[in-house]
Design a protein around this motif. Structure first.
Motif, short mmCIF file in Angstrom:
data_model
loop_
_atom_site.label_atom_id
_atom_site.label_comp_id
_atom_site.label_asym_id
_atom_site.label_seq_id
_atom_site.Cartn_x
_atom_site.Cartn_y
_atom_site.Cartn_z
N ASN A 359 42.97 30.83 46.22
CA ASN A 359 42.93 32.30 46.30
C ASN A 359 41.63 32.83 45.70
O ASN A 359 40.59 32.20 45.82
N ASP A 360 41.67 33.95 45.04
CA ASP A 360 40.45 34.58 44.53
C ASP A 360 39.97 33.86 43.28
O ASP A 360 40.63 33.87 42.25
N THR A 361 38.82 33.20 43.38
CA THR A 361 38.28 32.46 42.23
C THR A 361 37.03 33.12 41.67
O THR A 361 36.21 32.46 41.04
N THR A 362 36.88 34.41 41.90
CA THR A 362 35.76 35.13 41.33
C THR A 362 35.81 35.01 39.80
O THR A 362 36.84 35.29 39.18
N ASP A 363 34.72 34.59 39.23
CA ASP A 363 34.62 34.43 37.77
C ASP A 363 35.56 33.34 37.22
O ASP A 363 35.86 33.31 36.02
N PHE A 405 47.61 31.44 38.27
CA PHE A 405 48.64 30.43 38.48
C PHE A 405 49.86 30.98 39.21
O PHE A 405 50.57 30.23 39.89
N ASN A 406 50.08 32.27 39.12
CA ASN A 406 51.14 32.89 39.91
C ASN A 406 50.80 32.88 41.40
O ASN A 406 51.69 32.74 42.25
N ASP A 407 49.52 33.04 41.71
CA ASP A 407 49.07 33.11 43.11
C ASP A 407 48.72 31.75 43.70
O ASP A 407 48.54 31.63 44.92
#
Length: 442
Positions: A359-363, A405-407
């Motif tokens: 998913n979103d791994t920005t930063d 971790f939820n996503d």
């Protein structure tokens, strides 16, 4: 250096390859038959099969690895961590063949690899050590007698090896008698020596380690601490920096002591001084890891320093590039070791990864050795990835990690992500109030 052979696999091989290529250095990967489709094999400048799937027939094949290194005309070998990284004979052999070993000298590896000898060395240097036998135990009778003097609980430990495999917690004499023979046998199998010794087990303890670096010019610096107290079966699971437990006064003393320890053995390259800290902030030398640590990204995130680049530059004779006063820590970082693991039984869960969506791994930093379609086999450590979060505050990092971790979407295998969500939602963890017993009490 123009070409480096990486004597490892998975995410750490990829990690080293990345820095080497940024430095304009060619890489040679070695891989087992089970790893031929792994990302690190494709990422290297060249890859050579080292043997069959079992580690004893591949990644621990000293003669074969040296043969490949010579055949490829490499300048150096980077051992990563695990496997041969703390094998003094391997480092010595590389040097004999005119190949640079990216790590400390073989003599230092051997010295610090023997837990009894290293304890004595530290005591001589004035570094506090955990109370213990200080010598190899000759019999179960001696072990029982010393344990009574120290008062239970005690830790029975292999002299030549660390980690969960090399230690057993004994709450009473019955447990010690039961563990003595099996621990000696396991030590012989895994570490080549059945010598064991005793240490007093410190309850309500924190596991704090200090990253150090030494160069060939005699300079030694520290790069702050990592709190590695969240463990299962004495194996680290979550690591963070700075420690939410230490006072500034104790933190300063630990840094000073770590530098004394490193200077006592004339240390070069990357190393970690590990301490046990009790509830009153008394701290004791535990061991020294003479290699790059699994959790080194935590330090990279707070300092902005590429530790692998430092390793390479120091190994080729360059001095540490900056002074101690120029090394700064910014914000907070936490690393989670994501394993292919049954979240209920906490046993490895090998299998083929059919879906892997970060998913979103920005930063967010993801150090992973796998991609969709890869199979996690029973031959190696089942770690899928290291997920490292960095932010201005610890509270901010915890929130981002919990959302991540939820996503997280992984299919085909079970993972320990539910454990992380349990920890992140725990009030004691949120307040930094935890010890090495934190998970065993869950």
């Amino acid at each position: 250096m123009q070409k480096i052979l990486i004597a490892n696999r998975g995410e750490i091989a990829l990690r080293i390859i990345k820095t080497c290529h940024q430095m304009g250095i060619e890489t040679v990967a070695i891989y087992s038959e089970a790893d031929k489709e792994m990302p690190f094999v494709k990422a290297a400048s060249k890859a050579v099969c080292v043997g069959e799937a079992p580690v004893i027939k591949s990644y621990l094949q000293v003669d074969k690895i040296i043969e490949i290194a010579k055949g490829e005309k490499v300048d150096a070998i980077h051992p990563g961590y695990g496997f041969l990284s703390e094998n003094g004979a391997f480092a010595e052999r590389a040097k004999m063949e005119g190949i640079i070993f990216i790590g400390p000298d073989a003599e230092i590896i051997k010295l610090m690899g023997d837990k009894i000898v290293s304890r004595k060395t530290m005591e001589k240097a004035g570094v506090p050590v955990v109370p213990g036998s200080g010598h190899g135990l000759k019999s179960i009778e001696e072990a029982c007698s010393l344990s009574k003097q120290m008062n239970y609980p005690v830790m029975l430990k292999a002299s030549s090896g660390g980690g969960g495999i090399g230690m057993v917690l004994c709450e009473n004499e019955q447990a010690l008698i039961k563990a003595f023979a099996s621990t000696k046998s396991r030590a012989l199998t895994y570490f080549g020596s059945d010598e064991v010794f005793l240490e007093k087990y410190i309850t309500k303890a924190r596991h704090i380690e200090v990253q150090v670096f030494g160069d060939q010019q005699g300079n030694i610096v520290h790069l702050f601490e990592r709190d590695c107290s969240i463990q299962r079966r004495h194996q680290k699971v979550i690591e963070e920096s700075p420690s939410p437990f230490l006072t500034e006064a104790t933190r300063k003393k630990i840094y000073e002591t770590a530098l004394i320890a490193a200077k006592a053995v004339g240390y070069t390259n990357a190393g970690t001084i590990e301490f046990i800290v009790d509830e009153k902030e008394n701290f004791y030398f535990l061991e020294m890891n003479t290699r790059l640590q699994v959790e080194h990204p935590v330090t990279e995130m707070i300092t902005g320093i590429d530790l692998v680049e430092w390793q390479i530059r120091i190994a080729q004779g360059e001095p540490i590039p900056i002074r101690q006063s120029q090394i700064t820590s910014t914000g907070h970082a936490i690393e989670f070791r994501l394993y292919a693991e049954d979240p209920v039984r906490f046993l490895p869960s090998p299998g083929k990864i059919t879906k892997l969506d970060w998913n979103d791994t920005t930063d967010i930093r993801i150090d992973s050795g796998y991609q969709v379609g890869n199979t996690i086999t029973p031959y190696y450590d089942p770690m899928i990835a290291k997920c490292i979060f960095h932010g201005d505050t610890r509270e901010e990092v915890i929130k981002v990690a919990e959302r991540f971790f939820n996503d997280l979407e992984i299919e085909g295998i079970k993972t320990n992500a539910p454990l992380f969500l349990n920890v992140l939602g725990n009030e004691s963890f949120q307040h930094g109030n935890y010890t090495t017993n934190f998970l065993s009490n869950k």
